[in-house]
Design an enzyme around this catalytic site. Structure first.
Site, PDB file in Angstrom:
ATOM      1  N   LYS A  89     100.435 -22.369  -3.901  1.00 54.38           N
ATOM      2  CA  LYS A  89     101.783 -22.586  -4.051  1.00 54.38           C
ATOM      3  C   LYS A  89     102.143 -23.834  -4.727  1.00 54.38           C
ATOM      4  CE  LYS A  89     105.759 -22.077  -1.850  1.00 54.38           C
ATOM      5  NZ  LYS A  89     106.223 -20.669  -2.083  1.00 54.38           N
TER       6      LYS A  89
ATOM      7  N   SER B 289     108.737 -16.089  -1.804  1.00 57.31           N
ATOM      8  CA  SER B 289     108.870 -17.096  -0.999  1.00 57.31           C
ATOM      9  C   SER B 289     109.901 -16.818   0.053  1.00 57.31           C
ATOM     10  CB  SER B 289     109.024 -18.570  -1.682  1.00 57.31           C
ATOM     11  OG  SER B 289     108.429 -19.554  -1.218  1.00 57.31           O
TER      12      SER B 289
END
Length: 609
Positions: A206, A407
């Site tokens: 991430k 996401s």
């Protein structure tokens, strides 16, 4: 008392004058808009009829988009906000499809000089329409002073690609530069400004927050990003190679060796492009006009009609008036809480559209077309819940992923009945992030300090002028980890996979469509048409009308949009656009300083040709 009374009367009188001035100015602006609107219509003038033997000019302006970004009418009129010009992809497709069976249209001229870019799925959708048009034996020609990467991708669907002989482009009039991901890293700058940035994330890959705490891309991010960039570039080249009837290997070799190949005497890169098969000829304006005359059969007559004028003349599409409907809802942009206009995904505003579909008895299935790198976790869940309520009512939900559905975009998709992705979609990025940024060191450097008392140790916890509270940081860590657990649980339930397997695929890693299919994160690779067909099959209906559910525009917005469309310029982006875009992407996270949020964001996913 008397003095204060007179002063009050004076202030009141001033306020009355100010109010009258404001109302008067509003009326003048409205009249100005009306006069301009009538004037533009008069200027565009002419008959709404299409002459016989016309040539359809496909001349998109600015960026090709799935959904136009809404801005205020005044900003649109005055150019405020530096809004890029946008062209709706389905308008272009509609014009091409209509012209296919129109005897008055003899061919298509691709004038791509004003096109600034677009995603591969949208350019592909226009390209497929051009392929069907060519099946009628009507020609499609591209002509221009040069072709950017996105322009050439679309031009490759033409029968012939011509270069204007007045072109002096250093690469011969054609740019095939490759794709890249180059975020703006700000660690050193923030240190110099003495800004304290704390990134809390769940997922090794991430990387949305690392731009604030690093000066270069991490190894994890490089590994993941290089993989999906290479996959997208190969898909890009495969389309061009097929359209130009070249082998993929020869095209890759040429692109990689282009600077070396043109470094010869005499220097003639355009001739090299012709020999390679990427261009067909270099033509003067005079020779180009002769080609147009040959298509139309009308010598010394300009029979070009722009696709916008053509759509206005031919009017809106007539639906088949089937009783059953499939609703397509566009979800484009950053995901935010609340109600937001087109071009941004508002949790409340999109949920309202989904509820509208649920309450319409004629709608038998819903296709949600997503083009988003994520945003607010709260808004993403609000939208997903709204979709699940449709499913509980027996209305199938099919996801059609555009250029990016990652996401928060994937969170919304996770529990749908079926997920389609385009061959060039970027998806995944199943991870969570939040950021706490404070300015106490900056203030201290300037000789400023914040001090005081509170009823608890947690009072005023998100004040960016104070040092971060350790207890709040710990709560943020717990929240991020909990949201991540919920994320992978949703994916495990929706995709019928063990949670351990999902966790190994998640970690914030970005996947190309082909890899996502291999890992069962999507069901099929296909476009919006495939998704709509699948929705009809899931709903058990054979005939239907497709309708688009969109937030209604105000009358003023419609008038201004028509003015902008009538007077569309060359659509070129303003100088420094890349820098502003990079700053804008980072600003979306910095905007949470006053009230940190749990974010589902993929910073590197927004790739445009």
């Amino acid at each position: 008392m008397l003095g204060r009374y007179r002063g009050g009367k004076t202030v009141q009188k001033f306020w009355d004058y100010l109010t009258a001035f404001r109302i008067g100015l509003s009326n003048i602006l409205f009249l100005l808009v009306f006069v301009i609107f009538i004037g533009v219509l008069g200027f565009s003038g002419g008959s709404s009829e299409i002459e016989d033997s016309s040539i359809l000019r496909i001349n998109p302006d600015g960026i090709i988009v799935e959904q136009k970004t809404a801005i205020s009418p005044l900003n649109q009129l005055t150019g405020g906000g530096q809004q890029n010009t946008e062209t709706l992809a389905r308008d272009v497709v509609k014009a091409i499809n209509t012209a296919k069976t129109d005897d008055d249209i003899k061919g298509i001229f691709l004038d791509l000089s004003g096109m600034e870019g677009g995603s591969m799925p949208l350019l592909n959708s226009i390209g497929k329409a051009l392929e069907k048009f060519r099946e009628t034996q009507k020609p499609v020609y591209a002509y221009g002073l040069g072709y950017s990467q996105s322009q050439y991708f679309l031009a490759s669907f033409a029968d012939k690609i011509y270069l204007n002989s007045s072109s002096f482009h250093f690469s011969g009039g054609l740019s095939l530069d490759g794709l890249g991901v180059y975020p703006l890293y700000m660690k050193s700058a923030l240190e110099k400004l003495k800004i304290n940035a704390i990134i809390i994330k769940a997922g090794d890959y991430k990387s949305a927050g690392e731009t604030f705490v690093r000066d270069q891309m991490s190894d994890f991010a490089k590994e993941a990003n290089q993989k999906f960039v290479d996959d997208l570039w190969k898909e890009f080249l495969k389309v061009i190679a097929a359209n130009r009837k070249m082998s993929l290997a020869s095209l890759e070799k040429f692109v990689n060796e282009m600077p070396k190949l043109v470094d010869t005497e005499p220097y003639s890169p355009s001739q090299l492009l012709i020999e390679t098969g990427l261009l067909d000829a270099v033509l003067s304006n005079q020779d180009w006009k002769k080609k147009l005359e040959k298509i139309s059969g009308k010598e010394k007559e300009d029979r070009l009609v722009s696709y916008r004028d053509y759509l206005r003349a031919r009017g809106p599409e007539t639906p088949d008036n089937y009783s059953d409907k499939i609703a397509v809802i566009i979800a484009k942009g950053e995901i935010l809480t609340g109600d937001h206009p087109a071009g941004t995904i508002g949790g409340a505003s999109l949920s309202k559209l989904i509820k509208q579909a649920k309450e319409d008895s004629s709608i038998k299935a819903v296709v949600l077309r997503i083009d988003s790198g994520g945003g607010s976790a709260e808004a993403s869940e609000q939208i997903r819940v709204a979709l699940s309520e449709l499913q509980r009512k027996g209305i199938p939900v099919v996801i059609s992923m555009g250029q990016v559905s990652a996401s928060g975009g994937y969170w919304i998709s996770a529990t749908a009945d079926k997920i389609f992705a385009e061959s060039t979609t970027i998806t995944g990025s199943i991870g969570v992030i939040t950021m706490i940024a404070t300015l106490e060191n900056s203030l201290e450097f300037l000789g400023l300090n914040v001090d005081g008392v509170g009823s608890t140790d947690f009072a005023d916890p998100y004040n960016p002028l104070r040092a971060p509270n350790p207890s709040i940081i710990r709560l943020a860590e717990l929240s991020v980890n909990e949201v991540y657990r919920k994320f992978i649980s949703l994916v495990a339930d929706g995709r019928n996979m063990p949670i351990e397997q999902v966790d190994s695929l998640a970690q914030g890693r970005v996947w190309s469509a082909s890899d996502a299919l291999t890992h069962n994160l999507i069901d099929e690779i296909g476009d919006l048409e495939d998704a709509v067909a699948a929705a009809g099959e899931l709903a058990g209906i054979e005939n239907w009308d497709r309708i688009y559910l969109e937030k209604e525009k105000t009358s003023a917005e419609k008038v201004i949009e028509e003015i902008i469309n009538q007077a569309a310029g060359d659509g070129r982006a303003f100088p420094g656009m890349r820098l502003r875009e990079a700053i804008k992407e980072s600003e979306k996270i910095l905007n949470t300083m006053d009230s940190p949020q749990i974010l589902l964001r993929c910073l590197e996913c927004n790739i445009r040709l």
